[in-house]
Design an enzyme around this catalytic site. Structure first.
Site, PDB file in Angstrom:
ATOM      1  N   LYS A 218      36.970  45.154  37.129  1.00 58.06           N
ATOM      2  CA  LYS A 218      38.401  44.953  36.884  1.00 58.06           C
ATOM      3  C   LYS A 218      39.049  46.257  36.417  1.00 58.06           C
ATOM      4  O   LYS A 218      38.369  47.113  35.853  1.00 58.06           O
ATOM      5  CB  LYS A 218      38.587  43.922  35.756  1.00 58.06           C
ATOM      6  CG  LYS A 218      38.269  42.491  36.141  1.00 58.06           C
ATOM      7  CD  LYS A 218      38.499  41.556  34.961  1.00 58.06           C
ATOM      8  CE  LYS A 218      38.173  40.113  35.307  1.00 58.06           C
ATOM      9  NZ  LYS A 218      39.036  39.524  36.324  1.00 58.06           N
TER      10      LYS A 218
ATOM     11  N   ARG B 230      33.220  30.473  39.433  1.00 60.61           N
ATOM     12  CA  ARG B 230      32.849  29.417  40.379  1.00 60.61           C
ATOM     13  C   ARG B 230      31.347  29.398  40.627  1.00 60.61           C
ATOM     14  O   ARG B 230      30.765  28.357  40.918  1.00 60.61           O
ATOM     15  CB  ARG B 230      33.653  29.591  41.676  1.00 60.61           C
ATOM     16  CG  ARG B 230      33.464  30.920  42.356  1.00 60.61           C
ATOM     17  CD  ARG B 230      34.599  31.256  43.322  1.00 60.61           C
ATOM     18  NE  ARG B 230      35.818  31.679  42.622  1.00 60.61           N
ATOM     19  CZ  ARG B 230      36.941  32.032  43.229  1.00 60.61           C
ATOM     20  NH1 ARG B 230      37.010  32.029  44.547  1.00 60.61           N
ATOM     21  NH2 ARG B 230      37.994  32.402  42.532  1.00 60.61           N
TER      22      ARG B 230
HETATM   23  N1  BES Z   1      38.169  35.357  34.653  1.00 62.67           N
HETATM   24  C1  BES Z   1      38.885  35.637  35.828  1.00 62.67           C
HETATM   25  C2  BES Z   1      40.194  34.864  35.959  1.00 62.67           C
HETATM   26  C3  BES Z   1      41.261  35.107  34.922  1.00 62.67           C
HETATM   27  C4  BES Z   1      42.373  35.854  35.232  1.00 62.67           C
HETATM   28  C5  BES Z   1      41.177  34.531  33.677  1.00 62.67           C
HETATM   29  C6  BES Z   1      43.377  36.029  34.308  1.00 62.67           C
HETATM   30  C7  BES Z   1      42.184  34.720  32.752  1.00 62.67           C
HETATM   31  C8  BES Z   1      43.279  35.461  33.075  1.00 62.67           C
HETATM   32  C9  BES Z   1      38.037  35.301  37.056  1.00 62.67           C
HETATM   33  O1  BES Z   1      36.677  35.395  36.887  1.00 62.67           O
HETATM   34  C10 BES Z   1      38.421  36.276  38.110  1.00 62.67           C
HETATM   35  O2  BES Z   1      38.213  37.425  37.913  1.00 62.67           O
HETATM   36  N2  BES Z   1      38.969  35.773  39.210  1.00 62.67           N
HETATM   37  C11 BES Z   1      39.393  36.604  40.271  1.00 62.67           C
HETATM   38  C12 BES Z   1      38.983  35.943  41.556  1.00 62.67           C
HETATM   39  C13 BES Z   1      39.181  36.808  42.761  1.00 62.67           C
HETATM   40  C14 BES Z   1      38.195  37.955  42.749  1.00 62.67           C
HETATM   41  C15 BES Z   1      38.980  35.954  43.987  1.00 62.67           C
HETATM   42  C16 BES Z   1      40.910  36.758  40.205  1.00 62.67           C
HETATM   43  O3  BES Z   1      41.578  35.775  39.890  1.00 62.67           O
HETATM   44  O4  BES Z   1      41.387  37.850  40.419  1.00 62.67           O
HETATM   45 ZN    ZN Z   2      35.946  37.370  37.229  1.00 57.98          ZN
END
Ligand code: BES
Ligand code: ZN
Ligand code: ZN
Length: 496
Positions: free
Chosen positions: A277, A351
């Site tokens: 990230k 997931r």
């Molecule tokens: N933990 C994150 C989602 C999240 C985003 C939680 C903002 C709290 C606040 C999750 O694991 C994630 O990173 N999801 C990705 C999925 C994508 C790679 C398909 C996302 O939402 O960007």
């Molecule tokens: Zn994630």
């Protein structure tokens, strides 16, 4: 903080502040408020005439040294239109009044319910509102907020005949709010103070003291059970994963009755893994275990409220880290169910761990599944921080949950998961892939992935990524962890 039912008539209560609420209507000075007005020599009606007291939602009118009352202050909170007033508004009023007075260094106040409101439900929501409003994220501050603290909140306006119902509501409200705050405390912990092992220890301690059965699966047991999806996320971290299982099994549960499975995502820190990230705001990913913490909090509440339904809580917990052993985009993993997964993005890890979580909950005997997870940024785009995203495979089960959400004042909005979305997760080289192919609908894609592991069981997925954490404080709640979905889930199980 002590919250209890007071016994005195409101004019005789010696308190730093007497609090009540007024409706937005032609004459906001009616009923009990008119009685206060009379003791105070018509002051409230004058304030209403001058436009200072209107009853608008969460308007505060503070009067010092009101005549005719033993209270040092009188605080009137706007309750909005009478037709729209409900227990959710009363919960917010109790919380907002507490935070308003606390910021003014008041240490105790009495909350007077309006005529007709002296019910079990009112006492419950006042307890919930006040106790959740008291919560501050100052555990690691060596200097606490000026030592500002509300010590006692007597609730006034209950007659002798109404007391028993009030006491019952108070006890229920205390249990629910304390469990919500328990979850919020966990969510607040930074990842160096809350690893998967520490979370498991805390869950185990809670379960034992609440009389729930608990089993913690360590990395070896997780491997023996072939939980390949959970292991794939955990392999990049030096912190071992844990699978937390807490069971509530009352003697009153009827054979053949539904068994509820509550599955919560508990990624104690989500860096994204190799699909790392951006650093901006990454610190917030300590709350990526909010779904798991909430489910553990629900179990804490159920242990005290004693529904007659068996409930199994399954919380897969891990860090998501990059590292020499981390999984890489394109890797293929085999979940506990036997399904193969192409991990195209290591940041879509929630997931993966839920895949094994829901499969294991089913194996343990859960017939109805509910998962809660900070799953996607896409749900924040769709619903902002206002509504929880709800996805369900069985409309009558989902309707029950939505009704519970309404009853407990938690905003939730249903999203679609029809078969047309299935192609988003179809794999090229494995059965399924963990992200869609750039077609939008990111929150739905996440839900569709989890659905693959639920079989025919009625299942609900709650995406709480936007609602588990408040970036700004609300009049009734500090900024930080919210504990959202706990009240809805407790209500659902209690009313099932
Ligand atoms: N933990 C994150 C989602 C999240 C985003 C939680 C903002 C709290 C606040 C999750 O694991 C994630 O990173 N999801 C990705 C999925 C994508 C790679 C398909 C996302 O939402 O960007
Ligand atoms: Zn994630
Ligand atoms: Zn995550």
């Amino acid at each position: 903080m002590q919250i209890n039912l007071g016994a005195q008539p409101f004019a005789a209560i010696e308190t730093e502040a007497l609090v009540s609420y007024v409706f937005e209507e032609a004459d906001p000075v009616q009923g009990r408020i008119a009685e206060i007005d009379q003791s105070a020599g018509g002051l409230l009606r004058r304030l209403a005439k001058s436009g200072e007291l209107t009853g608008k939602n969460l308007e505060f009118t503070l009067v010092h040294a009101p005549t005719g009352l033993k209270a040092a202050r009188l605080l009137l909170v706007g309750a909005g239109k009478r037709e729209q007033f409900n227990s959710a508004t009363l919960r917010k009023i109790a919380g907002a009044a507490l935070r308003y007075l606390k910021s003014r260094s008041v240490k105790n106040f009495a909350l007077l319910v309006r005529e007709g409101d002296a019910t079990e439900e009112s006492a419950q929501v006042i307890a919930e509102g006040a106790l959740t409003a008291e919560f501050e994220s100052d555990k690691y501050k060596t200097e606490k907020k000026n030592d500002k603290k509300i010590e006692a909140v007597p609730i006034a306006g209950y007659s002798d005949a109404e007391r028993a119902a009030g006491e019952k509501g108070l006890a229920k409200g205390r249990t629910i709010a304390e469990s919500q705050n328990f979850a919020r405390d966990l969510i607040n912990e930074p990842s160096n103070k809350l690893t998967p092992s520490i979370l498991a220890q805390k869950a185990e301690a809670m379960a034992k003291s609440a009389g729930l059965s608990v089993e913690i699966l360590d990395e070896k047991k997780i491997a023996d059970l072939k939980m390949g999806a959970l292991l794939s996320v955990a392999q990049g971290s030096v912190e071992p994963p844990r699978m937390i299982v807490i069971t509530y099994n009352p003697p009153s549960a009827k054979p053949g009755a539904p068994v509820i499975g509550l599955i919560g995502k508990a990624v104690t820190f989500d860096t994204g893994g190799i699909s790392i990230k951006p650093s901006d705001g990454m610190e917030k990913m300590k709350y990526d275990m909010a779904g798991g913490a909430t489910m553990i909090g629900v179990m804490r509440a159920l242990a005290a409220l004693k529904p007659s339904l068996k409930v199994i809580c399954v919380v897969p917990s891990t860090e998501n880290m990059p590292g020499g052993r981390a999984q890489k985009p394109g890797d293929i993993q085999t979940a506990m169910s036997g399904k193969t997964i192409e991990v195209l993005n290591t940041d879509a890890e929630g997931r993966l761990i839920l895949a094994d979580g829901v499969h294991y909950a089913k194996q343990l005997g859960a017939t109805h599944l509910i998962d809660a997870a900070t799953l996607t940024g896409a749900i924040v785009v769709a619903l902002a921080g206002i509504n929880v995203g709800v996805f369900g495979s069985d409309q009558s089960f989902t309707d029950k949950l939505l009704a519970s959400a309404k009853a407990t004042g938690e905003k939730m909005w249903q999203m679609p998961i029809d078969d047309d979305y299935r192609e988003f997760i179809k794999g090229t080289v494995a059965d399924i892939q963990n992200i869609g192919s750039g077609k939008g609908g990111g929150a739905i894609t996440g839900a569709m992935f989890i659905k693959e592991f639920t079989g025919d069981s009625p299942w609900i997925h709650l995406d709480i990524a936007g609602t588990a954490w408040n970036d700004d404080s609300k009049p009734w709640l500090a900024k930080g962890p919210t504990g959202v979905a706990l009240r809805t889930l407790v209500h659902l199980v209690m009313s099932y």
